[in-house]
Design an enzyme around this catalytic site. Structure first.
Site, PDB file in Angstrom:
ATOM      1  N   HIS A  76      -4.226  -0.307  -4.028  1.00 49.33           N
ATOM      2  CA  HIS A  76      -4.919  -0.278  -5.309  1.00 49.33           C
ATOM      3  C   HIS A  76      -6.435  -0.167  -5.180  1.00 49.33           C
ATOM      4  O   HIS A  76      -7.109   0.190  -6.142  1.00 49.33           O
ATOM      5  CB  HIS A  76      -4.615  -1.553  -6.107  1.00 49.33           C
ATOM      6  CG  HIS A  76      -3.175  -1.762  -6.399  1.00 49.33           C
ATOM      7  ND1 HIS A  76      -2.372  -2.579  -5.625  1.00 49.33           N
ATOM      8  CD2 HIS A  76      -2.363  -1.269  -7.361  1.00 49.33           C
ATOM      9  CE1 HIS A  76      -1.148  -2.581  -6.109  1.00 49.33           C
ATOM     10  NE2 HIS A  76      -1.108  -1.794  -7.166  1.00 49.33           N
ATOM     11  N   HIS A 129      -5.503  -4.984 -14.176  1.00 51.71           N
ATOM     12  CA  HIS A 129      -4.814  -4.363 -13.044  1.00 51.71           C
ATOM     13  C   HIS A 129      -5.785  -4.210 -11.877  1.00 51.71           C
ATOM     14  O   HIS A 129      -6.970  -3.921 -12.063  1.00 51.71           O
ATOM     15  CB  HIS A 129      -4.257  -3.002 -13.462  1.00 51.71           C
ATOM     16  CG  HIS A 129      -3.331  -2.391 -12.458  1.00 51.71           C
ATOM     17  ND1 HIS A 129      -3.783  -1.723 -11.336  1.00 51.71           N
ATOM     18  CD2 HIS A 129      -1.976  -2.351 -12.399  1.00 51.71           C
ATOM     19  CE1 HIS A 129      -2.740  -1.299 -10.644  1.00 51.71           C
ATOM     20  NE2 HIS A 129      -1.639  -1.662 -11.271  1.00 51.71           N
ATOM     21  N   GLU A 131      -6.201  -1.913  -9.609  1.00 45.59           N
ATOM     22  CA  GLU A 131      -6.874  -0.615  -9.503  1.00 45.59           C
ATOM     23  C   GLU A 131      -7.997  -0.500 -10.530  1.00 45.59           C
ATOM     24  O   GLU A 131      -9.090   0.002 -10.230  1.00 45.59           O
ATOM     25  CB  GLU A 131      -5.872   0.529  -9.712  1.00 45.59           C
ATOM     26  CG  GLU A 131      -6.507   1.908  -9.598  1.00 45.59           C
ATOM     27  CD  GLU A 131      -5.567   3.039  -9.951  1.00 45.59           C
ATOM     28  OE1 GLU A 131      -6.034   4.043 -10.521  1.00 45.59           O
ATOM     29  OE2 GLU A 131      -4.355   2.933  -9.658  1.00 45.59           O
ATOM     30  N   THR A 167      -4.523   5.788 -12.064  1.00 46.21           N
ATOM     31  CA  THR A 167      -3.745   6.874 -11.456  1.00 46.21           C
ATOM     32  C   THR A 167      -2.264   6.848 -11.818  1.00 46.21           C
ATOM     33  O   THR A 167      -1.580   7.860 -11.670  1.00 46.21           O
ATOM     34  CB  THR A 167      -3.866   6.847  -9.922  1.00 46.21           C
ATOM     35  OG1 THR A 167      -3.392   5.579  -9.441  1.00 46.21           O
ATOM     36  CG2 THR A 167      -5.311   7.055  -9.474  1.00 46.21           C
ATOM     37  N   SER A 267       6.679   1.971  -6.132  1.00 46.61           N
ATOM     38  CA  SER A 267       6.569   0.726  -5.371  1.00 46.61           C
ATOM     39  C   SER A 267       7.942   0.142  -5.026  1.00 46.61           C
ATOM     40  O   SER A 267       8.046  -1.013  -4.616  1.00 46.61           O
ATOM     41  CB  SER A 267       5.770  -0.307  -6.187  1.00 46.61           C
ATOM     42  OG  SER A 267       6.325  -0.467  -7.480  1.00 46.61           O
TER      43      SER A 267
END
Length: 283
Positions: A76, A129, A131, A167, A267
């Protein structure tokens, strides 16, 4: 029940996650212990497997207490402050940031440095999050994060903005957001920064799920990508079920001789989907 079960060949770890886990396993094989800043992947089953090998998951609040240790940065990515603290504490960072995420961080930083005052940055992403925190760090916390356009007052927004995306968000939603902003007279410097491996998975899933009576989608509950892809499954095959582990599967979801497709998030490890397949074939 004689279920006919097929695993989607396109599902499973994206290359960024493969890269991070391979780096972690190499260090663990050599040293037997490695710290990881946050869950290495949003999948509890895979985290548990690596924990048994010696991976120790820590929070950002715990990082300042470490000195001279090896710490993995997961796919991330991280904000600049993390690298600064590591340097101050003599921490050796094992940087497994996804190349796609690193490229996005650079683009966000360049846009902020060059035009941040005249064209405020907006980031379509999940609040909190990992990221997104890394992206916010490139703007010194000055970007606006939203995960639903309903959070924004389009009538009072600046008339010129720069738009980026986490992303792993939904491509269709991103383009719909741009169109709604344009319709309100907002000039959008638009950046499609959704990972193509993720967006292609969306398209591939649409075709895959149509071929089966039932779908079992395997993902960790924390995975943003998992939520998006499960939504695709439900849209194109209403008989789709979300599970995080094999024991969550209920026999009464199925009828004798059903065809069942198994798919997962970027994931989701292949071994977990194989365990799900074995449980289904045992019914």
């Amino acid at each position: 029940m004689n279920l006919n079960v097929t695993i989607d060949k396109n599902s499973g770890f994206c290359f960024g996650v493969v890269y991070a886990i391979q780096m972690a396993e190499d260090i663990l094989d050599e040293f037997g212990k490695l710290y990881c800043l946050g869950d290495i992947v949003h999948n509890d089953e895979e985290v548990a497997r690596l924990t048994k090998k010696g991976l120790v998951t820590i929070s950002h609040d715990q990082l300042p207490s470490l000195h001279g240790e090896k710490v993995l940065i997961r796919a991330h990515g991280e904000p600049p402050e993390t690298y600064k603290m590591a340097m101050e504490n003599g921490i050796e960072l094992i940087d497994a940031s996804c190349p796609v995420v690193l490229k996005l961080q650079n683009r966000v930083k360049e846009a902020y440095d060059e035009d941040g005052a005249d064209s405020p940055l907006y980031i379509y992403g999940k609040h909190g999050h990992a990221e997104v925190k890394g992206l916010m760090g490139q703007t010194r916390g000055n970007a606006v994060v939203f995960q639903d356009i309903a959070e924004l007052d389009l009538d009072t927004m600046p008339k010129r903005i720069t738009l980026f995306s986490q992303t792993t968000k939904d491509t269709r939603n991103l383009y719909a957001i741009r169109d709604k902003m344009n319709a309100k007279g907002i000039q959008v410097d638009f950046n499609d920064t959704i990972c193509r491996q993720v967006s292609n998975r969306d398209l591939e899933l649409r075709d895959f799920v149509k071929n089966f009576d039932k779908i079992v989608f395997v993902s960790g509950t924390k995975s943003s990508n998992g939520k998006v892809l499960y939504g695709v499954c439900k849209e194109f095959n209403p008989n789709s079920y979300f599970v995080s582990a094999p024991e969550e599967i209920q026999k009464d979801w199925f009828s004798d001789n059903d065809t069942v497709g198994i798919c997962g998030a970027t994931s989701t490890p292949l071994w977990l989907m194989e365990d799900v397949k074995a449980r289904l074939e045992g019914f």
